[in-house]
Write a protein that holds these residues in place. Sequence first.
Motif, PDB file in Angstrom:
ATOM      1  N   PHE A  57      -4.884 -37.314  17.699  1.00 45.25           N
ATOM      2  CA  PHE A  57      -6.038 -36.412  17.727  1.00 45.25           C
ATOM      3  C   PHE A  57      -5.732 -35.160  16.791  1.00 45.25           C
ATOM      4  CE2 PHE A  57      -9.638 -33.617  18.367  1.00 45.25           C
ATOM      5  CZ  PHE A  57     -10.647 -34.187  17.483  1.00 45.25           C
ATOM      6  N   ILE A  58      -4.925 -34.525  17.516  1.00 50.07           N
ATOM      7  CA  ILE A  58      -4.205 -33.132  17.043  1.00 50.07           C
ATOM      8  C   ILE A  58      -3.570 -33.368  15.848  1.00 50.07           C
ATOM      9  CG2 ILE A  58      -2.753 -31.237  17.646  1.00 50.07           C
ATOM     10  CD1 ILE A  58      -3.456 -31.867  20.794  1.00 50.07           C
ATOM     11  N   GLU A  59      -2.591 -34.334  15.684  1.00 47.31           N
ATOM     12  CA  GLU A  59      -1.973 -34.377  14.415  1.00 47.31           C
ATOM     13  C   GLU A  59      -2.780 -34.883  13.470  1.00 47.31           C
ATOM     14  OE1 GLU A  59       0.681 -32.672  14.700  1.00 47.31           O
ATOM     15  OE2 GLU A  59       2.468 -34.300  15.016  1.00 47.31           O
ATOM     16  N   GLN A  60      -3.728 -35.448  13.470  1.00 46.95           N
ATOM     17  CA  GLN A  60      -4.592 -35.922  12.571  1.00 46.95           C
ATOM     18  C   GLN A  60      -5.548 -34.532  11.757  1.00 46.95           C
ATOM     19  OE1 GLN A  60      -6.638 -39.569  14.211  1.00 46.95           O
ATOM     20  NE2 GLN A  60      -6.609 -40.057  12.025  1.00 46.95           N
ATOM     21  N   ALA A  61      -5.720 -33.664  12.972  1.00 48.45           N
ATOM     22  CA  ALA A  61      -6.289 -32.522  12.529  1.00 48.45           C
ATOM     23  C   ALA A  61      -5.491 -31.939  11.663  1.00 48.45           C
ATOM     24  CB  ALA A  61      -6.800 -31.698  13.849  1.00 48.45           C
ATOM     25  N   ASN A 110       2.259 -25.488  15.783  1.00 45.16           N
ATOM     26  CA  ASN A 110       1.601 -25.994  14.779  1.00 45.16           C
ATOM     27  C   ASN A 110       0.018 -25.911  15.041  1.00 45.16           C
ATOM     28  OD1 ASN A 110       3.662 -25.870  13.003  1.00 45.16           O
ATOM     29  ND2 ASN A 110       4.453 -27.760  13.484  1.00 45.16           N
ATOM     30  N   THR A 111      -0.031 -26.649  16.256  1.00 39.84           N
ATOM     31  CA  THR A 111      -1.374 -26.901  17.054  1.00 39.84           C
ATOM     32  C   THR A 111      -2.290 -25.642  16.959  1.00 39.84           C
ATOM     33  OG1 THR A 111      -0.520 -28.833  18.201  1.00 39.84           O
ATOM     34  CG2 THR A 111      -2.634 -28.012  18.787  1.00 39.84           C
ATOM     35  N   LEU A 112      -1.547 -24.565  17.466  1.00 39.36           N
ATOM     36  CA  LEU A 112      -2.309 -23.406  17.483  1.00 39.36           C
ATOM     37  C   LEU A 112      -2.791 -22.765  16.124  1.00 39.36           C
ATOM     38  CD1 LEU A 112      -0.407 -21.244  20.192  1.00 39.36           C
ATOM     39  CD2 LEU A 112      -2.357 -22.550  20.434  1.00 39.36           C
ATOM     40  N   ASN A 113      -1.869 -23.099  15.196  1.00 42.88           N
ATOM     41  CA  ASN A 113      -2.266 -22.612  13.851  1.00 42.88           C
ATOM     42  C   ASN A 113      -3.256 -23.472  13.273  1.00 42.88           C
ATOM     43  OD1 ASN A 113      -0.488 -20.637  13.561  1.00 42.88           O
ATOM     44  ND2 ASN A 113       1.380 -21.915  12.835  1.00 42.88           N
ATOM     45  N   THR A 114      -3.074 -24.814  13.668  1.00 42.43           N
ATOM     46  CA  THR A 114      -4.277 -25.662  12.991  1.00 42.43           C
ATOM     47  C   THR A 114      -5.802 -25.183  13.708  1.00 42.43           C
ATOM     48  OG1 THR A 114      -2.864 -27.500  12.913  1.00 42.43           O
ATOM     49  CG2 THR A 114      -5.077 -28.073  13.057  1.00 42.43           C
ATOM     50  N   ILE A 115      -5.545 -24.881  15.132  1.00 40.08           N
ATOM     51  CA  ILE A 115      -6.963 -24.460  15.655  1.00 40.08           C
ATOM     52  C   ILE A 115      -7.412 -23.456  15.067  1.00 40.08           C
ATOM     53  CG2 ILE A 115      -7.880 -23.438  17.834  1.00 40.08           C
ATOM     54  CD1 ILE A 115      -5.825 -25.500  19.442  1.00 40.08           C
ATOM     55  N   VAL A 116      -6.733 -22.352  14.747  1.00 38.67           N
ATOM     56  CA  VAL A 116      -7.018 -21.069  14.032  1.00 38.67           C
ATOM     57  C   VAL A 116      -7.789 -21.317  12.701  1.00 38.67           C
ATOM     58  CG1 VAL A 116      -6.242 -18.922  12.987  1.00 38.67           C
ATOM     59  CG2 VAL A 116      -5.289 -19.675  15.409  1.00 38.67           C
ATOM     60  N   SER A 117      -6.995 -22.243  12.002  1.00 39.36           N
ATOM     61  CA  SER A 117      -7.638 -22.810  10.565  1.00 39.36           C
ATOM     62  C   SER A 117      -8.890 -23.200  10.806  1.00 39.36           C
ATOM     63  CB  SER A 117      -6.739 -23.644  10.000  1.00 39.36           C
ATOM     64  OG  SER A 117      -6.788 -24.822  10.519  1.00 39.36           O
ATOM     65  N   TYR A 118      -9.407 -23.991  11.835  1.00 41.11           N
ATOM     66  CA  TYR A 118     -10.757 -24.446  12.062  1.00 41.11           C
ATOM     67  C   TYR A 118     -11.625 -23.471  12.393  1.00 41.11           C
ATOM     68  CZ  TYR A 118      -9.189 -29.269  10.881  1.00 41.11           C
ATOM     69  OH  TYR A 118      -8.780 -30.293  10.042  1.00 41.11           O
ATOM     70  N   ARG A 176     -12.688 -26.316  19.040  1.00 39.35           N
ATOM     71  CA  ARG A 176     -13.123 -26.485  20.538  1.00 39.35           C
ATOM     72  C   ARG A 176     -12.443 -28.062  21.039  1.00 39.35           C
ATOM     73  NH1 ARG A 176     -16.265 -28.830  24.140  1.00 39.35           N
ATOM     74  NH2 ARG A 176     -17.396 -29.965  22.429  1.00 39.35           N
ATOM     75  N   ARG A 177     -12.640 -28.885  20.081  1.00 40.86           N
ATOM     76  CA  ARG A 177     -12.173 -30.265  20.730  1.00 40.86           C
ATOM     77  C   ARG A 177     -10.570 -30.219  20.667  1.00 40.86           C
ATOM     78  NH1 ARG A 177     -15.048 -34.342  16.677  1.00 40.86           N
ATOM     79  NH2 ARG A 177     -13.824 -35.660  18.097  1.00 40.86           N
ATOM     80  N   LEU A 178     -10.120 -29.679  19.576  1.00 39.84           N
ATOM     81  CA  LEU A 178      -8.568 -29.460  19.413  1.00 39.84           C
ATOM     82  C   LEU A 178      -8.136 -28.665  20.904  1.00 39.84           C
ATOM     83  CD1 LEU A 178      -7.855 -28.858  15.818  1.00 39.84           C
ATOM     84  CD2 LEU A 178      -7.118 -30.712  17.112  1.00 39.84           C
ATOM     85  N   LEU A 179      -8.414 -27.703  21.253  1.00 41.53           N
ATOM     86  CA  LEU A 179      -8.154 -27.096  22.567  1.00 41.53           C
ATOM     87  C   LEU A 179      -8.395 -27.926  23.742  1.00 41.53           C
ATOM     88  CD1 LEU A 179      -9.808 -23.333  21.871  1.00 41.53           C
ATOM     89  CD2 LEU A 179      -7.197 -24.096  22.118  1.00 41.53           C
ATOM     90  N   LEU A 180      -9.198 -28.654  23.617  1.00 39.11           N
ATOM     91  CA  LEU A 180      -9.522 -29.742  24.737  1.00 39.11           C
ATOM     92  C   LEU A 180      -8.396 -30.639  24.922  1.00 39.11           C
ATOM     93  CD1 LEU A 180     -13.437 -29.965  24.905  1.00 39.11           C
ATOM     94  CD2 LEU A 180     -12.121 -28.543  26.564  1.00 39.11           C
ATOM     95  N   ARG A 181      -8.176 -31.137  23.702  1.00 40.58           N
ATOM     96  CA  ARG A 181      -7.450 -32.298  23.518  1.00 40.58           C
ATOM     97  C   ARG A 181      -5.741 -31.525  24.099  1.00 40.58           C
ATOM     98  NH1 ARG A 181      -8.502 -37.368  21.427  1.00 40.58           N
ATOM     99  NH2 ARG A 181     -10.641 -37.530  21.405  1.00 40.58           N
ATOM    100  N   LEU A 182      -5.493 -30.357  23.591  1.00 39.85           N
ATOM    101  CA  LEU A 182      -4.112 -29.858  23.711  1.00 39.85           C
ATOM    102  C   LEU A 182      -4.036 -29.442  25.101  1.00 39.85           C
ATOM    103  CD1 LEU A 182      -1.397 -28.469  22.836  1.00 39.85           C
ATOM    104  CD2 LEU A 182      -2.742 -26.595  22.188  1.00 39.85           C
TER     105      LEU A 182
END
Length: 425
Positions: free
Chosen positions: A288-292, A236-244, A253-259
């Motif tokens: 932070f990831i879940e809020q995104a 789900n996090t990877l899909n969220t990153i792709v959507s942004y 980029r910030r999501l990748l760093l947090r992950l």
Amino acid sequence: MGNTLSGSLETSGGGVLRIAAASAGLLTVLETIVLYSFVRADPLVLGLCVGLFNATLALVVGRLSVAQVGFARGRRALPSLPEPLPVLRDGLNRETAWETVEMLARLEGVRAAAVANRHEVLALGGPDARDSAVQAAVEEVVTAARSQVRPQRRAGPAGVAVGFPLAHRQEALGALALVLVPEAGSVEEVSRSAELFARFLAMQLELAYMDQQARLAAEAELRALRAQINPHFFFNTLNTIVSYLRDEPETARRLLLRLADLFRMNMELQDQIIPFADEFQYIRDYLFIEQARFRDRLRVVYDIDPQVLKVGVPALSVQPLVENAVRHGIAPKNGPGTVEIRARLDLLTLRVHVVVRDDGVGMPPDRVTDLLRPRANGERRPGRRGVGLANVTERLRRLYGDGYSLRIETAPGRGTTVHLRLPMR
């Protein structure tokens, strides 16, 4: 000497019991007179009841007094052991073995003292420890005590050799041995002292074994939690990153760093107890990831007392509570929801109070017991709500015993609140 002590104890014990009986009789008469003026019952029945009570009380007090006299005289009859007594919570090793040997070698009439583990003599000391006959006597009683798991006694050219097993559940973990001067008048007393001391060491070894098993179990549970990063969360996090990526590359980029931080902390997590600041950072990265991912559907409120940040808490003890709030409270809810994390330090009771609250779908209160019940090996419960919550509860129990508390308040449609209280470390 044993007969003299026994006779003296019987004489003293009889005197104590006679005094107790006389006191009970006098007290019965006085109590009956006083109670009769209030109760107005049959004096004979009242006297019998009061007398029976006082007789029982006198017997108990008298027996306790006799036991106390016997214990005090027994202590005076036995030679005192030096202090401090060795602590074997880390197991039997050469250092603790030498501490024990040096202590026992100072007892009167001891030619040599030895402590052995399962395989070898760890320490042998005393005035005559280098004597070959003494060494042979030690080897003989140590071997016999370990193999037969019961006390041994041998008389030979070196003197009287006694050996006592250091056992756990009828399994010999080692042995304690003494070689005593046969002419010494205190052979029996020193032997009894050595036997009591061997029991003390065996108890210490049993505590060390239990402590080791508890640590291994807690470490296994921590490894299970570390390995329990939900694959759905990862994808789900990877899909969220792709959507942004196209419209908000900085957010991606910030999501990748947090992950990356989440996985790095998870891989580096080794200690059972970590500063609350580290646990809080783990929670912030996760949220932070879940809020995104949930966007406007998830609101997070932090209310953290800065004093709590330096306090030690069990690793991954709060994060699973937060993850449950998101996955099982907010995710199934129609509309936006809020997760609140609050932490306070109570200096009066020296406890940390953490509250994780969500206004999600909640659950029936009768499911709380099942939620906290540890699973048997391999057990899977369909529809079970909870990410490692039973695991967390079991770890807390092992680490704190009854010193912690975890309470869940919930109802369908009214959200869930988890109160966690931990001793300050």
